[in-house]
Design a protein around this motif. Structure first.
Motif, PDB file in Angstrom:
ATOM      1  N   PRO A 214     -20.076  -1.553  -8.823  1.00  0.00           N
ATOM      2  CA  PRO A 214     -20.267  -0.098  -8.821  1.00  0.00           C
ATOM      3  C   PRO A 214     -19.330   0.585  -7.826  1.00  0.00           C
ATOM      4  O   PRO A 214     -19.155   0.119  -6.703  1.00  0.00           O
ATOM      5  N   ALA A 215     -18.737   1.675  -8.250  1.00  0.00           N
ATOM      6  CA  ALA A 215     -17.841   2.441  -7.371  1.00  0.00           C
ATOM      7  C   ALA A 215     -17.803   3.882  -7.858  1.00  0.00           C
ATOM      8  O   ALA A 215     -17.948   4.154  -9.055  1.00  0.00           O
ATOM      9  N   TRP A 216     -17.612   4.780  -6.909  1.00  0.00           N
ATOM     10  CA  TRP A 216     -17.432   6.195  -7.229  1.00  0.00           C
ATOM     11  C   TRP A 216     -15.931   6.457  -7.186  1.00  0.00           C
ATOM     12  O   TRP A 216     -15.338   6.518  -6.118  1.00  0.00           O
ATOM     13  N   ILE A 217     -15.337   6.577  -8.359  1.00  0.00           N
ATOM     14  CA  ILE A 217     -13.909   6.865  -8.466  1.00  0.00           C
ATOM     15  C   ILE A 217     -13.783   8.315  -8.881  1.00  0.00           C
ATOM     16  O   ILE A 217     -14.188   8.684  -9.993  1.00  0.00           O
ATOM     17  N   ASP A 218     -13.237   9.138  -8.000  1.00  0.00           N
ATOM     18  CA  ASP A 218     -13.239  10.585  -8.224  1.00  0.00           C
ATOM     19  C   ASP A 218     -11.808  11.089  -8.379  1.00  0.00           C
ATOM     20  O   ASP A 218     -11.002  10.980  -7.445  1.00  0.00           O
ATOM     21  N   TYR A 219     -11.511  11.645  -9.551  1.00  0.00           N
ATOM     22  CA  TYR A 219     -10.186  12.189  -9.843  1.00  0.00           C
ATOM     23  C   TYR A 219     -10.247  13.707  -9.703  1.00  0.00           C
ATOM     24  O   TYR A 219     -10.910  14.374 -10.495  1.00  0.00           O
ATOM     25  N   TRP A 220      -9.569  14.222  -8.676  1.00  0.00           N
ATOM     26  CA  TRP A 220      -9.548  15.663  -8.485  1.00  0.00           C
ATOM     27  C   TRP A 220      -8.448  16.278  -9.352  1.00  0.00           C
ATOM     28  O   TRP A 220      -7.663  15.565  -9.968  1.00  0.00           O
ATOM     29  N   GLY A 221      -8.372  17.601  -9.386  1.00  0.00           N
ATOM     30  CA  GLY A 221      -7.596  18.314 -10.392  1.00  0.00           C
ATOM     31  C   GLY A 221      -6.081  18.210 -10.281  1.00  0.00           C
ATOM     32  O   GLY A 221      -5.532  17.649  -9.333  1.00  0.00           O
ATOM     33  N   THR A 222      -5.428  18.802 -11.262  1.00  0.00           N
ATOM     34  CA  THR A 222      -3.963  18.787 -11.322  1.00  0.00           C
ATOM     35  C   THR A 222      -3.328  19.672 -10.249  1.00  0.00           C
ATOM     36  O   THR A 222      -2.120  19.610 -10.034  1.00  0.00           O
ATOM     37  N   ASP A 223      -4.142  20.477  -9.587  1.00  0.00           N
ATOM     38  CA  ASP A 223      -3.646  21.287  -8.470  1.00  0.00           C
ATOM     39  C   ASP A 223      -3.762  20.547  -7.138  1.00  0.00           C
ATOM     40  O   ASP A 223      -3.280  21.036  -6.108  1.00  0.00           O
ATOM     41  N   VAL A 224      -4.370  19.379  -7.144  1.00  0.00           N
ATOM     42  CA  VAL A 224      -4.657  18.649  -5.903  1.00  0.00           C
ATOM     43  C   VAL A 224      -3.494  17.725  -5.576  1.00  0.00           C
ATOM     44  O   VAL A 224      -3.257  16.731  -6.255  1.00  0.00           O
ATOM     45  N   SER A 225      -2.778  18.056  -4.504  1.00  0.00           N
ATOM     46  CA  SER A 225      -1.557  17.333  -4.131  1.00  0.00           C
ATOM     47  C   SER A 225      -1.823  16.324  -3.023  1.00  0.00           C
ATOM     48  O   SER A 225      -2.915  16.266  -2.453  1.00  0.00           O
ATOM     49  N   HIS A 226      -0.802  15.557  -2.724  1.00  0.00           N
ATOM     50  CA  HIS A 226      -0.848  14.510  -1.688  1.00  0.00           C
ATOM     51  C   HIS A 226      -0.614  15.191  -0.342  1.00  0.00           C
ATOM     52  O   HIS A 226       0.500  15.192   0.191  1.00  0.00           O
ATOM     53  N   ASP A 227      -1.679  15.735   0.227  1.00  0.00           N
ATOM     54  CA  ASP A 227      -1.493  16.609   1.384  1.00  0.00           C
ATOM     55  C   ASP A 227      -2.756  16.662   2.231  1.00  0.00           C
ATOM     56  O   ASP A 227      -3.868  16.552   1.714  1.00  0.00           O
ATOM     57  N   TRP A 228      -2.573  16.869   3.533  1.00  0.00           N
ATOM     58  CA  TRP A 228      -3.697  16.931   4.468  1.00  0.00           C
ATOM     59  C   TRP A 228      -4.671  18.059   4.113  1.00  0.00           C
ATOM     60  O   TRP A 228      -5.868  17.944   4.390  1.00  0.00           O
ATOM     61  N   TYR A 229      -4.157  19.141   3.540  1.00  0.00           N
ATOM     62  CA  TYR A 229      -5.034  20.248   3.145  1.00  0.00           C
ATOM     63  C   TYR A 229      -6.160  19.741   2.242  1.00  0.00           C
ATOM     64  O   TYR A 229      -7.337  20.094   2.430  1.00  0.00           O
ATOM     65  N   TRP A 230      -5.778  18.920   1.278  1.00  0.00           N
ATOM     66  CA  TRP A 230      -6.779  18.393   0.353  1.00  0.00           C
ATOM     67  C   TRP A 230      -7.582  17.272   0.986  1.00  0.00           C
ATOM     68  O   TRP A 230      -8.787  17.139   0.728  1.00  0.00           O
ATOM     69  N   TRP A 231      -6.981  16.446   1.804  1.00  0.00           N
ATOM     70  CA  TRP A 231      -7.724  15.350   2.430  1.00  0.00           C
ATOM     71  C   TRP A 231      -8.816  15.875   3.353  1.00  0.00           C
ATOM     72  O   TRP A 231      -9.874  15.261   3.482  1.00  0.00           O
ATOM     73  N   ARG A 232      -8.549  17.019   3.997  1.00  0.00           N
ATOM     74  CA  ARG A 232      -9.599  17.618   4.829  1.00  0.00           C
ATOM     75  C   ARG A 232     -10.798  18.014   3.966  1.00  0.00           C
ATOM     76  O   ARG A 232     -11.951  17.803   4.355  1.00  0.00           O
ATOM     77  N   LYS A 233     -10.552  18.605   2.814  1.00  0.00           N
ATOM     78  CA  LYS A 233     -11.640  18.985   1.909  1.00  0.00           C
ATOM     79  C   LYS A 233     -12.383  17.751   1.407  1.00  0.00           C
ATOM     80  O   LYS A 233     -13.621  17.726   1.350  1.00  0.00           O
TER      81      LYS A 233
END
Length: 245
Positions: A214-233
């Motif tokens: 079992p694992a929670w694999i979460d794919y965020w949207g096409t606007d979500v980039s490889h960036d600290w802004y998103w990692w903080r969220k």
């Protein structure tokens, strides 16, 4: 928030190594830096600030470790065997020197996390030594060693490539039952600079499903980039879920 800086000589690496802790109570969270990063990056990129509510409430404390990626994974012009041997010494430093130093007792397990290359390290340590960790939170991680080592393959690159060693791990290996008792969260965006990480995460998703882990694999949207802004969220969102469960 109580913070402490540590610098100790590593027998494994034959050099001084540094790390920093934030908070002094609650569950321990072992944090690996992103590629070529340092132990202070998590603070400098406001990840510590993002997790401050959980730290200040005594739910978690962070142990932000240092890396030597510039000499190992990123040193693509270097000798492959020497690079992976040095990385393996760093692995031993974390497991045999740092963790015993920060562990409160022999039964304590950790949440392990990181972003990008840090997510790769977090997953590798989790799957190699599941008795040390209860939760994996990998953000934008990569899970195969050949991305950095190309055609160089040996027993050490294999041992540091979760997609490879999990694929070939015997079905009766005791680690499978350990994995099934843990919390595994892999998250990746589908935006800029996430293509390779997205492909690797999808491979890991398929592998864990095939192995009935079992694992929670979460794919965020096409606007979500490889960036600290998103990692903080992401880190706040997932930590809230981890601590609530």
């Amino acid at each position: 928030m109580i913070t402490n800086y540590h610098k100790h000589f590593s027998q494994r690496l034959n050099r001084d190594m540094e790390y920093k802790t934030y908070g002094d109570s609650g569950r321990g969270v072992l944090v690996f830096p992103s590629q070529d990063g340092r132990f202070y990056d998590y603070e400098n990129f406001d990840m510590v600030k993002t997790l401050a509510p959980f730290i200040e409430s005594g739910q978690i404390h962070l142990i932000c470790v240092d890396s030597i990626d510039g000499e190992t994974w990123s040193n693509t012009w270097g000798n492959g065997r020497q690079r992976i041997e040095l990385h393996e010494l760093w692995h031993q430093y974390i497991v045999d020197e740092l963790i015993p130093e920060v562990r409160r007792d022999e039964k304590e397990t950790f949440i392990v996390t990181g972003c990008s290359m840090g997510g790769f390290h977090a997953a590798t340590f989790f799957f190699r030594r599941p008795e040390l960790f209860d939760t994996l939170l990998s953000l934008s991680g990569l899970y195969h060693a050949d991305f950095f080592f190309g055609d160089h393959r040996d027993e050490l690159t294999y041992s540091n490539s979760p997609l490879d060693f999990l694929e070939h791990m015997p079905a009766d290996h005791p680690y499978w039952n350990l994995y099934r008792q843990k919390k595994i969260i892999l998250c990746v965006g589908q935006g800029d600079w996430e293509e390779d990480l997205l492909a690797s995460t999808r491979r890991m998703d398929a592998l864990l499903r095939a192995k009935n882990v079992p694992a929670w694999i979460d794919y965020w949207g096409t606007d979500v980039s490889h960036d600290w802004y998103w990692w903080r969220k992401q880190v706040y969102y997932f930590m809230e879920h981890i601590l609530a469960s």
